[in-house]
Scaffold this active site. Structure first.
Site, PDB file in Angstrom:
ATOM      1  N   HIS A 131      -4.795   0.438 -68.194  1.00 19.61           N
ATOM      2  CA  HIS A 131      -6.213   0.616 -67.799  1.00 19.61           C
ATOM      3  C   HIS A 131      -6.400   1.886 -66.957  1.00 19.61           C
ATOM      4  CE1 HIS A 131      -7.671  -3.484 -69.020  1.00 19.61           C
ATOM      5  NE2 HIS A 131      -6.392  -3.779 -68.845  1.00 19.61           N
ATOM      6  N   ASN A 203     -11.646  -8.836 -69.431  1.00 21.22           N
ATOM      7  CA  ASN A 203     -11.606  -7.925 -70.573  1.00 21.22           C
ATOM      8  C   ASN A 203     -12.827  -8.175 -71.455  1.00 21.22           C
ATOM      9  OD1 ASN A 203      -9.241  -6.571 -69.991  1.00 21.22           O
ATOM     10  ND2 ASN A 203      -7.959  -7.788 -71.345  1.00 21.22           N
ATOM     11  N   HIS A 395      -7.522  -7.694 -57.937  1.00 20.39           N
ATOM     12  CA  HIS A 395      -6.399  -8.645 -57.941  1.00 20.39           C
ATOM     13  C   HIS A 395      -6.937 -10.027 -58.312  1.00 20.39           C
ATOM     14  CE1 HIS A 395      -3.042 -11.072 -56.903  1.00 20.39           C
ATOM     15  NE2 HIS A 395      -2.371 -10.105 -56.321  1.00 20.39           N
TER      16      HIS A 395
HETATM   17  C1  HEM Z   1       0.705 -10.888 -67.377  1.00 28.06           C
HETATM   18  C2  HEM Z   1      -0.246 -10.192 -67.918  1.00 28.06           C
HETATM   19  C3  HEM Z   1      -0.828  -8.992 -67.232  1.00 28.06           C
HETATM   20  C4  HEM Z   1      -0.236  -8.147 -66.359  1.00 28.06           C
HETATM   21  C5  HEM Z   1       1.172  -8.198 -65.844  1.00 28.06           C
HETATM   22  C6  HEM Z   1      -1.229  -7.159 -65.998  1.00 28.06           C
HETATM   23  C7  HEM Z   1      -1.002  -6.098 -65.172  1.00 28.06           C
HETATM   24  C8  HEM Z   1      -1.900  -5.149 -64.838  1.00 28.06           C
HETATM   25  C9  HEM Z   1      -1.639  -4.014 -64.020  1.00 28.06           C
HETATM   26  C10 HEM Z   1      -0.297  -3.673 -63.408  1.00 28.06           C
HETATM   27  C11 HEM Z   1      -2.783  -3.318 -63.902  1.00 28.06           C
HETATM   28  C12 HEM Z   1      -3.008  -2.038 -63.123  1.00 28.06           C
HETATM   29  C13 HEM Z   1      -3.642  -2.422 -61.812  1.00 28.06           C
HETATM   30  C14 HEM Z   1      -3.788  -1.287 -60.840  1.00 28.06           C
HETATM   31  O1  HEM Z   1      -3.059  -0.306 -60.899  1.00 28.06           O
HETATM   32  O2  HEM Z   1      -4.666  -1.411 -59.961  1.00 28.06           O
HETATM   33  C15 HEM Z   1      -3.767  -4.015 -64.644  1.00 28.06           C
HETATM   34  C16 HEM Z   1      -5.058  -3.625 -64.744  1.00 28.06           C
HETATM   35  C17 HEM Z   1      -6.000  -4.399 -65.356  1.00 28.06           C
HETATM   36  N1  HEM Z   1      -5.807  -5.579 -66.017  1.00 28.06           N
HETATM   37 FE1  HEM Z   1      -4.115  -6.536 -66.291  1.00 28.06          FE
HETATM   38  N2  HEM Z   1      -2.379  -7.435 -66.639  1.00 28.06           N
HETATM   39  C18 HEM Z   1      -2.178  -8.563 -67.399  1.00 28.06           C
HETATM   40  C19 HEM Z   1      -3.075  -9.191 -68.180  1.00 28.06           C
HETATM   41  C20 HEM Z   1      -4.405  -8.932 -68.154  1.00 28.06           C
HETATM   42  C21 HEM Z   1      -5.407  -9.747 -68.740  1.00 28.06           C
HETATM   43  C22 HEM Z   1      -5.176 -11.054 -69.493  1.00 28.06           C
HETATM   44  C23 HEM Z   1      -6.587  -9.158 -68.452  1.00 28.06           C
HETATM   45  C24 HEM Z   1      -7.964  -9.623 -68.803  1.00 28.06           C
HETATM   46  C25 HEM Z   1      -8.368 -10.846 -68.666  1.00 28.06           C
HETATM   47  C26 HEM Z   1      -6.335  -7.967 -67.691  1.00 28.06           C
HETATM   48  C27 HEM Z   1      -7.280  -7.114 -67.210  1.00 28.06           C
HETATM   49  C28 HEM Z   1      -7.018  -6.003 -66.481  1.00 28.06           C
HETATM   50  C29 HEM Z   1      -8.028  -5.063 -66.083  1.00 28.06           C
HETATM   51  C30 HEM Z   1      -9.517  -5.157 -66.377  1.00 28.06           C
HETATM   52  C31 HEM Z   1      -7.391  -4.055 -65.382  1.00 28.06           C
HETATM   53  C32 HEM Z   1      -8.031  -2.818 -64.817  1.00 28.06           C
HETATM   54  C33 HEM Z   1      -8.462  -3.062 -63.413  1.00 28.06           C
HETATM   55  C34 HEM Z   1      -9.142  -1.839 -62.863  1.00 28.06           C
HETATM   56  O3  HEM Z   1     -10.158  -1.448 -63.451  1.00 28.06           O
HETATM   57  O4  HEM Z   1      -8.669  -1.301 -61.851  1.00 28.06           O
HETATM   58  N3  HEM Z   1      -4.991  -7.861 -67.512  1.00 28.06           N
HETATM   59  N4  HEM Z   1      -3.206  -5.133 -65.218  1.00 28.06           N
END
Ligand code: HEM
Length: 753
Positions: A131, A203, A395
């Site tokens: 992202h 999402n 978070h």
């Molecule tokens: C185990 C599964 C997942 C892991 C380990 C994971 C991990 C991460 C990580 C490491 C980031 C970067 C965060 C940052 O640097 O601030 C991120 C961002 C994000 N994740 Fe996940 N994610 C997972 C599943 C999902 C799922 C299922 C969704 C949606 C329901 C999702 C939605 C998002 C979104 C929207 C962001 C962007 C947040 C922003 O705009 O700063 N992720 N995720």
């Protein structure tokens, strides 16, 4: 004159000019870079920074512990009229380093040079591991009060308003990648509630590729560019992605969502949002319920076509970012309703045979309707992209009392992952104190020290129990708003690395999704799979994914196989009949046109009175006109925002032709004809190209007066969704009615039923 008085006079004049300039420029010409027009000569009289643009918002000026300061938002950044060092010492020169003579070596003592260069050297921080590419906006959430029977969270109370910040994103691409790639979109919302921050990290698709978070590095490594050549950027049309999803069949449901039109949204403003996981809510009486969160956009769910997406990747890689910014600037504030699907909290955590802990499954809305519980409006753009959009840290564990997690194994890993990655990305443990991340609830934790500590803690006893700080801070009871972990029973079990057997069905909901699509949507899905697999190198991977498609639907499999020039395999799974869920389709409704771009082709010799009236009517309808003229500058006191050379059809939702402009002096018949235009001598060939593209992308096209003659040159008049008439007003009325359906769907031939 006293210099202070002079500065004040200048400031007042600048502010007055800026206000006037804001009125003059917005919303008529999206994209004004500052709050006042730039003079030709460099201004040299010192004055305070210009006021912010009226559509700019900024994080509340709170202390690191959440207290309101009352300071203006501008004080977050710079103040005073003079260039200073980081220590506030005024500078008289920042263009020349301090040297031993004009031709001599630079002196180490030049502190200003070293400070300037050193800070610049450290301007970049790591991009998000996923992202990375995103855009943000400030908003307000207002509760409807309808959730009170299931949730005690105060921000959901009727009429209660809560500040929000939203960040939309793509998943796979780097920070500088194109917006319109085929990918899932992030939709993360920070609610600054009075009971602590709530992050709904969602999402635009309701399912995920994997059922257990331990697979997250696998799916992301497969989707990101190949490790050897680091290509392709920001897309899934490559071998490693299809290698993984064809072997790991629980990914097939998310994959078909990506291949559908949901993977290429028209706008962030036109996307649904899904919390994906099931959450557990508790009401004031302590009763619990399981829920799934949904965002429903007021503007409906809409997409671009794949050809538009690819063209936009070159023509306007910032398409979604620009669209969100321009719409807010123009006053078309996007709105979503927050809704919940509610399920009884039973020990099995199942609903109608669907395992609520399996993030690869939806619960069709026909089985559990989405109940609206509040509304969010995005009304301000960030003042500073880095400070806000880049540094915001979400978070899934940020929850107010009333909302809790479930044992979904994907959610459980997420609870660990976000803070872990942010420790590196934001350089230490105190990123919660960055202005955009500061809670609006009082903070009194016992975390201390660390890099970039902004709080100046008092007292001597950051531990509990203590008597030296008078016992402060104290534990809260439930009556004082404490977050209480719900006493959920954990079944007697043994440690094991396994999923429940209910997670084993990987295909029935993929079939449900396919069955719920209209013919035109199915057609797009077929084309998307064919394109993506056509870009793969390895034959075995194509064949393996075709086998997965055979287990979804024989027609889908056959059509894609034909496109790939391969035989269609037989299914290896029983293709049990499935119901459809009409709520999954994007086609068939009518929606408001707020913030849509209306391209107007102008002939300086044509009906400019009609163009002027049309612009007013477009503004009045909440849309944004984009004037496209043979030359830049002004056309009869109206700003030409694009020329035939700089404008392109993919920037607009609808095209109106207000004249029959002959080829402009910069039209090159050979080159422009090659680009697809027919080389007409009557009409500028770039206009012909625009009309052809709009027609092919099923956009509404309108023409009046001499514009009707122009349409005649393009051969599209008289076809569906092409409106012509005598007056601009009459044509626009009809065009608006057609726009409500988003596209002229009958122009897309669908080969499947
Ligand atoms: C185990 C599964 C997942 C892991 C380990 C994971 C991990 C991460 C990580 C490491 C980031 C970067 C965060 C940052 O640097 O601030 C991120 C961002 C994000 N994740 Fe996940 N994610 C997972 C599943 C999902 C799922 C299922 C969704 C949606 C329901 C999702 C939605 C998002 C979104 C929207 C962001 C962007 C947040 C922003 O705009 O700063 N992720 N995720």
């Amino acid at each position: 004159m006293d210099p202070k008085k002079a500065a004040k006079t200048v400031k007042e004049t600048v502010e007055a000019t800026a206000e006037k300039a804001v009125d003059m420029l917005t919303p008529e010409v999206p994209g004004a870079p500052g709050s006042a027009p730039a003079p030709f000569d460099e201004p040299t009289t010192p004055h305070d920074p210009l006021p912010p643009k009226k559509e700019h918002g900024a994080p509340d000026t709170r202390t690191p512990t959440g207290a309101e300061t009352g300071a203006p938002a501008t004080s977050n950044g710079q103040q005073g009229g003079y260039l200073t060092t980081a220590q506030g010492a005024r500078l008289r020169d920042s263009d020349h380093s301090l040297k031993a003579g004009a031709r001599g070596p630079t002196l180490l003592q030049d502190h200003h040079l070293r400070e300037k260069i050193t800070h610049f050297d450290h301007e970049r921080i790591p991009e998000r591991v996923v992202h990375a590419r995103g855009a943000g906006a400030h908003g307000t959430f207002e509760g409807y009060g309808t959730a009170s029977d299931v949730c005690k969270a105060a921000f959901l109370e009727k009429g209660r308003k809560t500040d929000t910040f939203v960040r939309f994103s793509t998943v796979l691409g780097s920070r500088g990648s194109a917006d319109t790639v085929r990918d899932t979109r992030g939709f993360a919302t920070k609610f600054y509630t009075e009971e602590g921050t709530f992050d709904l990290v969602a999402n635009n698709m309701p399912v995920f590729f994997i059922q257990d978070g331990i697979k997250f590095p696998d799916i992301i490594h497969a989707g990101k560019p190949h490790p050897d050549r680091e290509i392709p950027q920001a897309q899934s049309a490559h071998d490693t992605f299809w290698d993984f999803v064809s072997l790991h069949t629980e990914a097939q449901h998310h994959a078909i969502w990506n291949m559908s039109d949901r993977g290429i949204p028209r706008s962030y403003r036109m996307m649904e949002g899904f919390g994906v996981h099931t959450f557990r809510l508790v009401n004031a009486e302590g009763a619990t319920a399981l829920v799934k969160f949904h965002w429903k956009p007021k503007l409906g769910v809409h997409s671009i076509t794949w050809e538009e997406a690819q063209m936009l990747g070159g023509i306007d890689p910032d398409f979604h970012r620009r669209d969100l910014y321009d719409a807010i600037e123009a006053g078309a504030h996007p709105e979503w309703e927050l809704g919940i699907q509610v399920f009884p909290d039973t020990p099995e955590e199942m609903f109608e045979g669907i395992d609520l802990l399996d993030p690869t499954k939806i619960v069709p809305e026909e089985l559990a309707p989405v109940q609206p519980i509040g509304k969010m409006t995005l009304h301000h753009n960030p003042s500073n992209f880095f400070a806000e959009t880049e540094q915001v840290a979400f978070h899934v564990g940020h929850l107010p009392p009333g909302i809790d997690v479930t044992n979904d194994p994907l959610l459980q890993t997420r609870l660990f992952s976000y803070v872990d990655t942010q420790l590196t990305r934001l350089g230490g443990p105190n990123f919660g104190q960055i202005p955009i991340n500061r809670p609006h609830a009082p903070v009194n934790d016992m975390n201390r020290d660390g890099f970039h500590q902004h709080a100046v803690h008092t007292g001597v006893a950051p531990y509990k129990p203590n008597s030296l700080d008078g016992g402060c801070p104290f534990f809260a009871g439930t009556d004082e708003g404490a977050f209480v972990d719900l006493p959920v029973t954990v079944p007697e079990s043994t440690k094991q690395r396994e999923n429940p057997a209910t997670f084993d069905d990987h295909f029935s909901q993929v079939r449900l999704f396919w069955a719920s699509m209209t013919p035109v949507e199915k057609e797009h899905i077929i084309r998307a799979y064919t394109f993506e697999l056509g870009k793969c190198y390895e034959q075995a991977i194509k064949e393996r994914q075709l086998q997965c498609l055979a287990n979804i639907d024989p027609v889908l499999c056959q059509e894609v196989a034909t496109g790939l020039g391969l035989p269609a395999p037989e299914p290896t799974e029983l293709l049990a009949p499935v119901e459809s869920s009409p709520a999954l389709s994007q086609v068939g409704g009518e929606w408001p046109p707020d913030g849509r771009m209306v391209g107007i082709v102008v002939d300086p010799e044509g009906d400019l009175g009609g163009v002027r009236e049309l612009r007013q009517a477009i503004f009045a309808a909440g849309m944004v006109p984009l004037l496209i003229a043979p030359h830049g500058g002004m056309v009869d006191e109206m700003p030409a925002q694009r020329t035939f050379a700089t404008g392109r059809s993919v920037e607009v939702d609808v095209l109106l032709i207000g004249g029959c402009p002959p080829p402009a002096p910069d039209a090159l018949p050979a080159r422009d004809a090659e680009a697809g235009a027919s080389g007409s001598v009557v009409l500028d060939p770039r206009v012909v190209l625009m009309v052809e593209e709009c027609w092919r992308h099923a956009k509404v096209i309108g023409a009046w007066g001499e514009g009707v003659t122009a349409l005649g040159q393009t051969g599209v008049d008289g076809t569906p969704g092409v409106v012509s008439g005598d007056s601009a007003a009459a044509v626009f009325t009809e065009v608006q009615q057609l726009m409500a359906a988003h596209r002229v769907w009958e122009r897309f031939p669908a080969s499947v039923g």
